[in-house]
Design a protein around this motif. Structure first.
Motif, PDB file in Angstrom:
ATOM      1  N   GLU A 165       0.822  -1.215   0.000  1.00  0.00           N
ATOM      2  CA  GLU A 165       0.000   0.000   0.000  1.00  0.00           C
ATOM      3  C   GLU A 165       0.855   1.264   0.000  1.00  0.00           C
ATOM      4  O   GLU A 165       0.525   2.276   0.642  1.00  0.00           O
ATOM      5  N   GLY A 166       1.963   1.207  -0.720  1.00  0.00           N
ATOM      6  CA  GLY A 166       2.827   2.369  -0.861  1.00  0.00           C
ATOM      7  C   GLY A 166       3.717   2.666   0.330  1.00  0.00           C
ATOM      8  O   GLY A 166       4.414   3.682   0.354  1.00  0.00           O
ATOM      9  N   SER A 198      -0.232 -13.553  10.047  1.00  0.00           N
ATOM     10  CA  SER A 198      -1.138 -12.637   9.353  1.00  0.00           C
ATOM     11  C   SER A 198      -0.368 -11.510   8.669  1.00  0.00           C
ATOM     12  O   SER A 198      -0.774 -11.035   7.595  1.00  0.00           O
ATOM     13  N   HIS A 199       0.727 -11.082   9.267  1.00  0.00           N
ATOM     14  CA  HIS A 199       1.574 -10.043   8.666  1.00  0.00           C
ATOM     15  C   HIS A 199       2.005 -10.453   7.258  1.00  0.00           C
ATOM     16  O   HIS A 199       1.883  -9.674   6.307  1.00  0.00           O
ATOM     17  N   PHE A 200       2.478 -11.680   7.119  1.00  0.00           N
ATOM     18  CA  PHE A 200       2.952 -12.161   5.813  1.00  0.00           C
ATOM     19  C   PHE A 200       1.784 -12.471   4.868  1.00  0.00           C
ATOM     20  O   PHE A 200       1.856 -12.174   3.672  1.00  0.00           O
ATOM     21  N   ILE A 201       0.733 -13.067   5.394  1.00  0.00           N
ATOM     22  CA  ILE A 201      -0.392 -13.455   4.544  1.00  0.00           C
ATOM     23  C   ILE A 201      -1.055 -12.232   3.914  1.00  0.00           C
ATOM     24  O   ILE A 201      -1.412 -12.240   2.731  1.00  0.00           O
ATOM     25  N   GLU A 202      -1.205 -11.159   4.681  1.00  0.00           N
ATOM     26  CA  GLU A 202      -1.821  -9.942   4.149  1.00  0.00           C
ATOM     27  C   GLU A 202      -0.974  -9.306   3.047  1.00  0.00           C
ATOM     28  O   GLU A 202      -1.494  -8.831   2.039  1.00  0.00           O
ATOM     29  N   ILE A 203       0.341  -9.317   3.233  1.00  0.00           N
ATOM     30  CA  ILE A 203       1.236  -8.659   2.272  1.00  0.00           C
ATOM     31  C   ILE A 203       1.438  -9.502   1.019  1.00  0.00           C
ATOM     32  O   ILE A 203       1.469  -8.976  -0.105  1.00  0.00           O
ATOM     33  N   LEU A 204       1.544 -10.813   1.164  1.00  0.00           N
ATOM     34  CA  LEU A 204       2.007 -11.673   0.072  1.00  0.00           C
ATOM     35  C   LEU A 204       0.896 -12.472  -0.611  1.00  0.00           C
ATOM     36  O   LEU A 204       1.196 -13.310  -1.459  1.00  0.00           O
TER      37      LEU A 204
END
Length: 253
Positions: A165-166, A198-204
């Motif tokens: 998200e920039g 969740s940190h990785f799942i949301e980004i990747l």
């Protein structure tokens, strides 16, 4: 392509998750090609024999600690052979430009980077997970072990989904370890907190993508996927932890 709930040898858990009890590689071989968008997993670090040779007092380690468990003490060459097969299967089931996050001890990172590159993965970076509340084991004798490393790779491409998200996202992730709520149905000796996954799942990955964890342990990846509206495929060798995963995914904990 079949829906994930129809995959051979996998048991549906609700509408968007399916799990299997058994060996990771054997179960992976039953999945169709290019059926997964993201792989996030925490395979055995193969440190059991290393810890024993360092003179660790095994009798004083908490029950279930990886170094005393018996499932983390393969010969290095055999472990490397199995990890090579694992990468072959991950390459096959992961879509083009699909992402992979693998947690691993820092002393094994170079081996896994090389194996990944030999099997069609593009190495992106190695990052660190810092635990804000680690067990203060041997605090009067040495530095407290408060970090674990993770490897980020992309399958058959140099860049995959990256939902920043920039914003600049560092390769340093800091969270507490598992909460009491995440222990409600039991716990795993190397359990990762939902917030970290969740940190990785949301980004990747994106909503409705399919996420695979071949070593799902206590099912934290599956719980994270359910909360974030991703589909989940999980594999676990140990029957006790398989049941724990099932309970947690069904109850969103």
């Amino acid at each position: 392509m079949a829906e994930i709930k129809e995959f051979k040898e996998f048991v549906p858990i609700g509408e968007n998750a399916c799990i299997a009890l058994g060996d990771a590689i054997t179960k992976l071989q039953t999945l169709p090609d290019k059926c997964v968008d993201l792989i996030i997993t925490d395979p055995p670090y193969n440190l059991g024999l290393f810890m024993k040779k360092r003179g660790t007092n095994m009798n004083k380690l908490r029950e279930g600690h990886f170094a005393a468990s018996g499932w983390d003490d393969l010969d290095f060459n055999e472990w490397t052979r199995q990890m090579n097969i694992l990468f072959q299967e991950c390459h096959r089931v992961l879509k083009k430009k699909g992402n992979l996050i693998m947690f691993m001890s820092i002393i094994k990172v170079e081996t896994l980077i090389n194996l990944g590159q030999e099997n069609g993965f593009y190495y992106k970076t190695v990052g660190v997970w810092h635990k804000t509340n680690p067990l203060p084991r041997n605090m009067n004798l040495q530095f407290i072990n408060s970090t674990e490393t993770w490897i980020y790779m992309v399958n058959d491409g140099t860049t995959g989904t990256f939902n920043n998200e920039g914003k600049a996202i560092h390769d340093f992730v800091e969270t507490a370890t598992i909460s009491n709520k995440e222990r409600k149905f039991g716990k795993h000796p190397t359990q990762k907190p939902i917030g970290l996954l969740s940190h990785f799942i949301e980004i990747l990955s994106n909503e409705n993508d399919t996420v695979l964890d071949p070593f799902m342990g206590s099912g934290s990846t599956g719980v994270s996927c359910k909360k974030l509206k991703r589909k989940f495929i999980g594999i676990e060798l140990n029957e006790k932890y398989y049941k724990l995963s099932e309970d947690r995914i069904l109850n969103d904990i």
